[in-house]
Structures are given as C-alpha cells and as structure tokens.
Scaffold this motif. Structure first.
Motif, PDB file in Angstrom:
ATOM      1  N   THR A   1     -60.551  97.248 -92.106  1.00  0.00           N
ATOM      2  CA  THR A   1     -60.000  96.636 -90.848  1.00  0.00           C
ATOM      3  C   THR A   1     -58.546  96.236 -91.060  1.00  0.00           C
ATOM      4  O   THR A   1     -58.245  95.391 -91.856  1.00  0.00           O
ATOM      5  CB  THR A   1     -60.868  95.017 -90.676  1.00  0.00           C
ATOM      6  N   PRO A   2     -57.962  96.661 -90.077  1.00  0.00           N
ATOM      7  CA  PRO A   2     -56.385  96.344 -90.188  1.00  0.00           C
ATOM      8  C   PRO A   2     -56.028  95.055 -89.909  1.00  0.00           C
ATOM      9  O   PRO A   2     -56.704  94.195 -88.951  1.00  0.00           O
ATOM     10  CB  PRO A   2     -55.786  97.260 -89.112  1.00  0.00           C
ATOM     11  N   LYS A   3     -55.354  94.315 -90.948  1.00  0.00           N
ATOM     12  CA  LYS A   3     -54.742  92.984 -90.620  1.00  0.00           C
ATOM     13  C   LYS A   3     -53.859  93.056 -89.861  1.00  0.00           C
ATOM     14  O   LYS A   3     -52.989  93.924 -89.352  1.00  0.00           O
ATOM     15  CB  LYS A   3     -54.315  92.537 -91.956  1.00  0.00           C
ATOM     16  N   SER A   4     -52.978  91.711 -89.381  1.00  0.00           N
ATOM     17  CA  SER A   4     -52.013  91.628 -88.566  1.00  0.00           C
ATOM     18  C   SER A   4     -50.689  92.334 -89.185  1.00  0.00           C
ATOM     19  O   SER A   4     -49.927  92.747 -88.556  1.00  0.00           O
ATOM     20  CB  SER A   4     -51.712  90.082 -88.413  1.00  0.00           C
ATOM     21  N   SER A   5     -50.869  92.289 -90.553  1.00  0.00           N
ATOM     22  CA  SER A   5     -49.620  93.010 -91.030  1.00  0.00           C
ATOM     23  C   SER A   5     -49.686  94.424 -90.889  1.00  0.00           C
ATOM     24  O   SER A   5     -48.449  95.086 -90.972  1.00  0.00           O
ATOM     25  CB  SER A   5     -49.762  92.633 -92.725  1.00  0.00           C
ATOM     26  N   ALA A   6     -50.797  95.187 -90.643  1.00  0.00           N
ATOM     27  CA  ALA A   6     -50.792  96.309 -90.344  1.00  0.00           C
ATOM     28  C   ALA A   6     -50.047  96.837 -88.874  1.00  0.00           C
ATOM     29  O   ALA A   6     -49.132  97.896 -88.700  1.00  0.00           O
ATOM     30  CB  ALA A   6     -52.299  96.767 -90.172  1.00  0.00           C
ATOM     31  N   LYS A   7     -50.381  95.939 -88.110  1.00  0.00           N
ATOM     32  CA  LYS A   7     -49.572  96.161 -86.729  1.00  0.00           C
ATOM     33  C   LYS A   7     -48.091  95.879 -86.938  1.00  0.00           C
ATOM     34  O   LYS A   7     -47.123  96.631 -86.397  1.00  0.00           O
ATOM     35  CB  LYS A   7     -50.079  95.164 -85.626  1.00  0.00           C
ATOM     36  N   TRP A   8     -47.773  94.684 -87.887  1.00  0.00           N
ATOM     37  CA  TRP A   8     -46.215  94.597 -87.922  1.00  0.00           C
ATOM     38  C   TRP A   8     -45.586  95.838 -88.560  1.00  0.00           C
ATOM     39  O   TRP A   8     -44.363  96.057 -88.125  1.00  0.00           O
ATOM     40  CB  TRP A   8     -46.135  93.377 -88.766  1.00  0.00           C
ATOM     41  N   PHE A   9     -46.345  96.272 -89.439  1.00  0.00           N
ATOM     42  CA  PHE A   9     -45.655  97.341 -90.230  1.00  0.00           C
ATOM     43  C   PHE A   9     -45.434  98.732 -89.310  1.00  0.00           C
ATOM     44  O   PHE A   9     -44.656  99.472 -89.546  1.00  0.00           O
ATOM     45  CB  PHE A   9     -46.479  97.870 -91.428  1.00  0.00           C
ATOM     46  N   LYS A  10     -46.395  98.824 -88.509  1.00  0.00           N
ATOM     47  CA  LYS A  10     -46.384 100.091 -87.660  1.00  0.00           C
ATOM     48  C   LYS A  10     -45.392  99.945 -86.621  1.00  0.00           C
ATOM     49  O   LYS A  10     -44.663 100.816 -86.417  1.00  0.00           O
ATOM     50  CB  LYS A  10     -47.762  99.946 -86.676  1.00  0.00           C
ATOM     51  N   ASP A  11     -44.855  98.977 -86.014  1.00  0.00           N
ATOM     52  CA  ASP A  11     -43.831  98.537 -85.211  1.00  0.00           C
ATOM     53  C   ASP A  11     -42.437  98.346 -85.870  1.00  0.00           C
ATOM     54  O   ASP A  11     -41.436  98.626 -85.171  1.00  0.00           O
ATOM     55  CB  ASP A  11     -44.170  97.190 -84.500  1.00  0.00           C
ATOM     56  N   PHE A  12     -42.582  98.160 -87.204  1.00  0.00           N
ATOM     57  CA  PHE A  12     -41.088  97.770 -88.095  1.00  0.00           C
ATOM     58  C   PHE A  12     -40.135  99.040 -87.775  1.00  0.00           C
ATOM     59  O   PHE A  12     -39.094  98.683 -87.494  1.00  0.00           O
ATOM     60  CB  PHE A  12     -41.648  97.505 -89.460  1.00  0.00           C
ATOM     61  N   PRO A  13     -40.643 100.144 -88.284  1.00  0.00           N
ATOM     62  CA  PRO A  13     -39.691 101.326 -88.034  1.00  0.00           C
ATOM     63  C   PRO A  13     -38.862 101.385 -86.762  1.00  0.00           C
ATOM     64  O   PRO A  13     -37.628 101.619 -86.787  1.00  0.00           O
ATOM     65  CB  PRO A  13     -40.319 102.414 -88.596  1.00  0.00           C
ATOM     66  N   GLN A  14     -39.606 101.129 -85.663  1.00  0.00           N
ATOM     67  CA  GLN A  14     -39.038 101.301 -84.274  1.00  0.00           C
ATOM     68  C   GLN A  14     -38.174 100.221 -84.113  1.00  0.00           C
ATOM     69  O   GLN A  14     -37.099 100.334 -83.312  1.00  0.00           O
ATOM     70  CB  GLN A  14     -39.983 101.414 -83.299  1.00  0.00           C
ATOM     71  N   CYS A  15     -38.560  99.030 -84.349  1.00  0.00           N
ATOM     72  CA  CYS A  15     -37.697  97.835 -84.288  1.00  0.00           C
ATOM     73  C   CYS A  15     -36.312  97.657 -84.936  1.00  0.00           C
ATOM     74  O   CYS A  15     -35.347  97.367 -84.650  1.00  0.00           O
ATOM     75  CB  CYS A  15     -38.539  96.786 -84.758  1.00  0.00           C
ATOM     76  N   SER A  16     -36.632  98.357 -86.165  1.00  0.00           N
ATOM     77  CA  SER A  16     -35.153  98.564 -86.993  1.00  0.00           C
ATOM     78  C   SER A  16     -34.327  99.442 -86.382  1.00  0.00           C
ATOM     79  O   SER A  16     -33.217  99.308 -86.479  1.00  0.00           O
ATOM     80  CB  SER A  16     -35.979  99.276 -88.402  1.00  0.00           C
ATOM     81  N   LYS A  17     -34.824 100.721 -85.751  1.00  0.00           N
ATOM     82  CA  LYS A  17     -34.027 101.797 -85.387  1.00  0.00           C
ATOM     83  C   LYS A  17     -33.311 100.966 -84.050  1.00  0.00           C
ATOM     84  O   LYS A  17     -32.106 101.304 -83.683  1.00  0.00           O
ATOM     85  CB  LYS A  17     -34.937 102.880 -84.850  1.00  0.00           C
ATOM     86  N   ILE A  18     -33.872 100.170 -83.205  1.00  0.00           N
ATOM     87  CA  ILE A  18     -33.296  99.385 -82.075  1.00  0.00           C
ATOM     88  C   ILE A  18     -32.328  98.561 -82.560  1.00  0.00           C
ATOM     89  O   ILE A  18     -30.934  98.489 -81.902  1.00  0.00           O
ATOM     90  CB  ILE A  18     -34.414  98.933 -81.220  1.00  0.00           C
ATOM     91  N   THR A  19     -32.485  97.860 -83.395  1.00  0.00           N
ATOM     92  CA  THR A  19     -31.477  96.883 -84.251  1.00  0.00           C
ATOM     93  C   THR A  19     -30.379  97.613 -84.571  1.00  0.00           C
ATOM     94  O   THR A  19     -29.256  97.148 -84.500  1.00  0.00           O
ATOM     95  CB  THR A  19     -32.113  95.948 -85.269  1.00  0.00           C
ATOM     96  N   ALA A  20     -30.357  98.663 -85.280  1.00  0.00           N
ATOM     97  CA  ALA A  20     -29.468  99.530 -85.801  1.00  0.00           C
ATOM     98  C   ALA A  20     -28.478  99.894 -84.814  1.00  0.00           C
ATOM     99  O   ALA A  20     -27.354 100.058 -84.781  1.00  0.00           O
ATOM    100  CB  ALA A  20     -30.120 100.678 -86.725  1.00  0.00           C
ATOM    101  N   ARG A  21     -29.219 100.399 -83.405  1.00  0.00           N
ATOM    102  CA  ARG A  21     -28.461 101.152 -82.566  1.00  0.00           C
ATOM    103  C   ARG A  21     -27.476  99.924 -81.976  1.00  0.00           C
ATOM    104  O   ARG A  21     -26.319 100.174 -81.692  1.00  0.00           O
ATOM    105  CB  ARG A  21     -29.221 101.695 -81.421  1.00  0.00           C
ATOM    106  N   LYS A  22     -28.092  98.705 -81.617  1.00  0.00           N
ATOM    107  CA  LYS A  22     -27.334  97.608 -81.050  1.00  0.00           C
ATOM    108  C   LYS A  22     -26.081  97.265 -82.006  1.00  0.00           C
ATOM    109  O   LYS A  22     -25.349  96.572 -81.417  1.00  0.00           O
ATOM    110  CB  LYS A  22     -28.225  96.513 -80.988  1.00  0.00           C
ATOM    111  N   ARG A  23     -26.399  97.536 -83.310  1.00  0.00           N
ATOM    112  CA  ARG A  23     -25.229  97.010 -84.039  1.00  0.00           C
ATOM    113  C   ARG A  23     -24.059  97.857 -84.146  1.00  0.00           C
ATOM    114  O   ARG A  23     -22.906  97.586 -84.631  1.00  0.00           O
ATOM    115  CB  ARG A  23     -25.647  96.814 -85.639  1.00  0.00           C
ATOM    116  N   ARG A  24     -24.220  99.205 -83.814  1.00  0.00           N
ATOM    117  CA  ARG A  24     -22.983 100.030 -83.853  1.00  0.00           C
ATOM    118  C   ARG A  24     -21.922  99.891 -82.638  1.00  0.00           C
ATOM    119  O   ARG A  24     -22.470  99.418 -81.408  1.00  0.00           O
ATOM    120  CB  ARG A  24     -23.796 101.594 -83.532  1.00  0.00           C
TER     121      ARG A  24
END
Length: 225
Positions: free
Chosen positions: A202-225
C-alpha cells in the motif's frame, strides 16, 4: 594492544548470522562482485556512455577519547576495520595490514589476478556520513561515545539540513521494506507499506510526495534562473 583489537573483533557477533568468520567471507564476495562490475563497465561501456562508477560507504568519524598513544592507535584501527576493510582493496589492492595481522586465516585473501582487477580504478568515492564519536579505552574494553567529560563531540545538526552539500542526485531510501541490519523487519523503512502476512503493498503518503518531488524541483529550478 592485542586486547583492544580482540574487543573490537567481538562486535562481529552483533550482526546476523552471528558467526565469527561469516562477515569476512560475505564482505570478501561483495568486494569481488563490485570489482567485477567495475571492470566490466570501465572496459565495455564507460567510453561510450561517459558515465562514472565508484563506491559509496557508510562511515563514522572518530576522535581519540584521550590523547594517549593507545587511544590514537585505536582510532586508526577502528578506521581500518570499518572503512579500510572495503576501501583499501580498491585503492591498494588488499586489506589493511591491521586486519590481516589480527584476523589471520579468518580473513580471506585475494589472488594476484583479483588484486589486479581490484585496482582497476574508481571514478569517485562516496560517503554516507552520519556522525562523529570518541573511541578509546573504557575499563577492560574499548568504547565509542558521543561525549567526553560531559561535553558532546560537536553540535547536533538538525535533519534534514543539507546546507553546503554538493547534491548531485536524490534517491529514495527504499521502495519497500527491507532487512535492516540487526533489526530485521522490526523497523520499517520504505514508501510502500507491506503487510507481511498477505504481502499486500500500500503506497504511503511519502510515495505520493516522492512521485511529485522531481516535477516540483524542476519548477523551482526554472524559477530561480
């Protein structure tokens, strides 16, 4: 000095299966397996792929409990038995002399051909660094402690503080539960809960967080540029 090394070797019973010689045989085969993978990648794939291959070790930094010859010697011995055990074969082609001296025939040996393969070269050495401890003589044996005269060895670092770290990647600790050192399955690490009786995952809440993490990181990285 022999007594303190004898005390050090007794720690091997702490880990499963609790046999005096088994950890050294197991580690020996792990090292040879790693050397084989290293050799295959560097000779067949690295030039084309342009990747890097190395080894990552878990470590603790040690300082002498007292500024004595015995405790300073014990610090080096501890490094040899914990880090040199796995790193020295890839750097020098053999185990540390300290290990060979005090373990004798319990420590497996490398053939000339294996030593040649071991020294084929690492592109990097990674360290999972967790803490620092004092090590020294405590009564009739030796000990590892976080304080000296009631004073901690250093300031505690709040998790998950990663300031100043050169982060090149982010990997989840474990997808599902695994056999955790001396704790077996009594400690649960992983982003999927496993029912040991039914094997249902059964996926835990951390599974959803990890699934979303790469996309959130890309968005943050773009904003910083």
């Amino acid at each position: 000095m022999k007594q303190q090394r004898k005390d050090m070797k007794l720690e091997e019973n702490e880990y499963p299966p609790g046999l005096h010689s088994q950890p050294y045989v197991t580690a020996h085969n792990m090292i040879l397996s790693h050397a084989t993978a290293l050799h295959i990648y560097k000779t067949k794939y690295q030039e084309k792929q342009g990747g890097s291959i190395g080894i990552v070790l878990s470590m603790v930094w040690y300082e002498p409990l007292k500024d004595t010859v015995e405790d300073n010697s014990l610090v080096q011995s501890t490094f040899d038995f914990e880090i040199g055990w796995f790193l020295d074969p890839f750097i020098y082609g053999d185990y540390p002399n300290e290990m060979k001296k005090y373990l004798g025939p319990k420590l497996p040996t490398f053939s000339a051909k294996e030593k040649e393969k071991l020294r084929y070269g690492l592109n990097f050495i990674g360290m999972n660094y967790y803490k620092s401890l004092y090590v020294g003589r405590c009564g009739v044996s030796y000990c590892k402690v976080a304080e000296r005269d009631g004073i901690p060895i250093g300031k505690k670092t709040p998790m998950p503080g990663r300031k100043g770290a050169d982060v090149r990647g982010y990997l989840v600790w474990s997808l599902i539960y695994y056999f955790e050192w001396i704790h077996g399955y009594t400690l649960r690490f992983g982003i999927y809960h496993v029912d040991y009786n039914t094997q249902k995952r059964t996926p835990k809440s951390s599974a959803k967080w990890f699934k979303d993490f790469p996309q959130c990181s890309k968005i943050t990285a773009r904003k910083r540029r």
